[in-house]
Design a protein around this motif. Structure first.
Motif, PDB file in Angstrom:
ATOM      1  N   GLY A  58       0.827  -1.194   0.000  1.00 32.74           N
ATOM      2  CA  GLY A  58       0.000   0.000   0.000  1.00 32.74           C
ATOM      3  C   GLY A  58       0.865   1.249   0.000  1.00 32.74           C
ATOM      4  O   GLY A  58       1.956   1.263   0.573  1.00 32.74           O
ATOM      5  N   GLN A  61      -0.629   7.926  -3.314  1.00 35.48           N
ATOM      6  CA  GLN A  61      -0.453   8.242  -4.717  1.00 35.48           C
ATOM      7  C   GLN A  61      -1.124   9.581  -5.024  1.00 35.48           C
ATOM      8  O   GLN A  61      -2.224   9.855  -4.557  1.00 35.48           O
ATOM      9  CB  GLN A  61      -1.084   7.148  -5.581  1.00 35.48           C
ATOM     10  N   GLN A  63      -3.114  12.299  -7.219  1.00 38.22           N
ATOM     11  CA  GLN A  63      -4.188  12.170  -8.197  1.00 38.22           C
ATOM     12  C   GLN A  63      -4.754  13.561  -8.471  1.00 38.22           C
ATOM     13  O   GLN A  63      -4.947  14.354  -7.549  1.00 38.22           O
ATOM     14  CB  GLN A  63      -5.286  11.253  -7.651  1.00 38.22           C
ATOM     15  N   HIS A 123      -4.285  10.084  -2.321  1.00 39.98           N
ATOM     16  CA  HIS A 123      -5.197   9.073  -1.792  1.00 39.98           C
ATOM     17  C   HIS A 123      -4.416   7.787  -1.562  1.00 39.98           C
ATOM     18  O   HIS A 123      -3.368   7.547  -2.143  1.00 39.98           O
ATOM     19  CB  HIS A 123      -6.391   8.849  -2.734  1.00 39.98           C
ATOM     20  N   TRP A 124      -4.910   6.927  -0.672  1.00 40.16           N
ATOM     21  CA  TRP A 124      -4.249   5.699  -0.264  1.00 40.16           C
ATOM     22  C   TRP A 124      -4.645   4.562  -1.184  1.00 40.16           C
ATOM     23  O   TRP A 124      -5.831   4.304  -1.407  1.00 40.16           O
ATOM     24  CB  TRP A 124      -4.618   5.360   1.172  1.00 40.16           C
ATOM     25  N   VAL A 125      -3.651   3.877  -1.742  1.00 42.19           N
ATOM     26  CA  VAL A 125      -3.879   2.690  -2.573  1.00 42.19           C
ATOM     27  C   VAL A 125      -3.539   1.478  -1.698  1.00 42.19           C
ATOM     28  O   VAL A 125      -2.411   1.366  -1.201  1.00 42.19           O
ATOM     29  CB  VAL A 125      -2.991   2.704  -3.828  1.00 42.19           C
ATOM     30  N   LYS A 126      -4.510   0.588  -1.481  1.00 41.47           N
ATOM     31  CA  LYS A 126      -4.274  -0.586  -0.630  1.00 41.47           C
ATOM     32  C   LYS A 126      -3.317  -1.565  -1.320  1.00 41.47           C
ATOM     33  O   LYS A 126      -3.209  -1.578  -2.540  1.00 41.47           O
ATOM     34  CB  LYS A 126      -5.591  -1.313  -0.344  1.00 41.47           C
ATOM     35  N   HIS A 128      -1.955  -4.956  -2.933  1.00 35.38           N
ATOM     36  CA  HIS A 128      -2.651  -5.911  -3.799  1.00 35.38           C
ATOM     37  C   HIS A 128      -1.640  -6.730  -4.579  1.00 35.38           C
ATOM     38  O   HIS A 128      -0.472  -6.393  -4.671  1.00 35.38           O
ATOM     39  CB  HIS A 128      -3.570  -5.171  -4.773  1.00 35.38           C
TER      40      HIS A 128
END
Length: 133
Positions: A58, A61, A63, A123-126, A128
């Protein structure tokens, strides 16, 4: 005549299944002798995705957010309301000049719509699994 066709199809299907199962058993037996057995989680990832998957942790990023309308809360406040009192004659016939008075009043808070221009936001990207192709 239809019974013999059904029997032939059934026998052909059983033979094909037996050959496929035997070939798969021979294939796994050959790989089992060549390398030690890996952990169960690694087996499912390696056999399902051919070992191309990598774990992406995570992260934050950037945007671009287009301009938009948003509700914004305006909190309440005290407002100084000046009031003009005009001059007048009192009951004794004396002139009283006009004057200002200051009255503080509470103005309640309220929601209002404001235009927010386009801006960069994070924003937070989990985390994966990334499996390209």
């Amino acid at each position: 005549m239809t019974a013999s066709t059904r029997v032939r199809r059934l026998l052909a299907g059983a033979a094909a299944t037996g050959l496929l199962a035997g070939g798969a058993a021979l294939g796994t037996a050959g790989t089992a002798q060549a390398a030690p057995a890996p952990a169960p989680a690694a087996v499912s990832a390696a056999t399902h995705h051919h070992g191309h998957c990598t774990w992406q942790e995570g992260h934050w990023q950037k945007q671009w957010v287009k301009g938009h309308w948003a509700k914004q809360w305006h909190k309440g406040h005290y407002a100084d309301h000046k009031v003009w009192h005009p001059g007048h004659y009192d009951r004794h016939g004396h002139w009283k000049p006009g004057h200002w008075t200051h009255h503080t009043q509470w103005v309640k808070g309220h929601w209002t719509k404001v235009y927010v221009p386009g801006h960069w936001d994070t924003h937070w990207v989990k985390g994966h699994w990334n499996c390209p192709g």
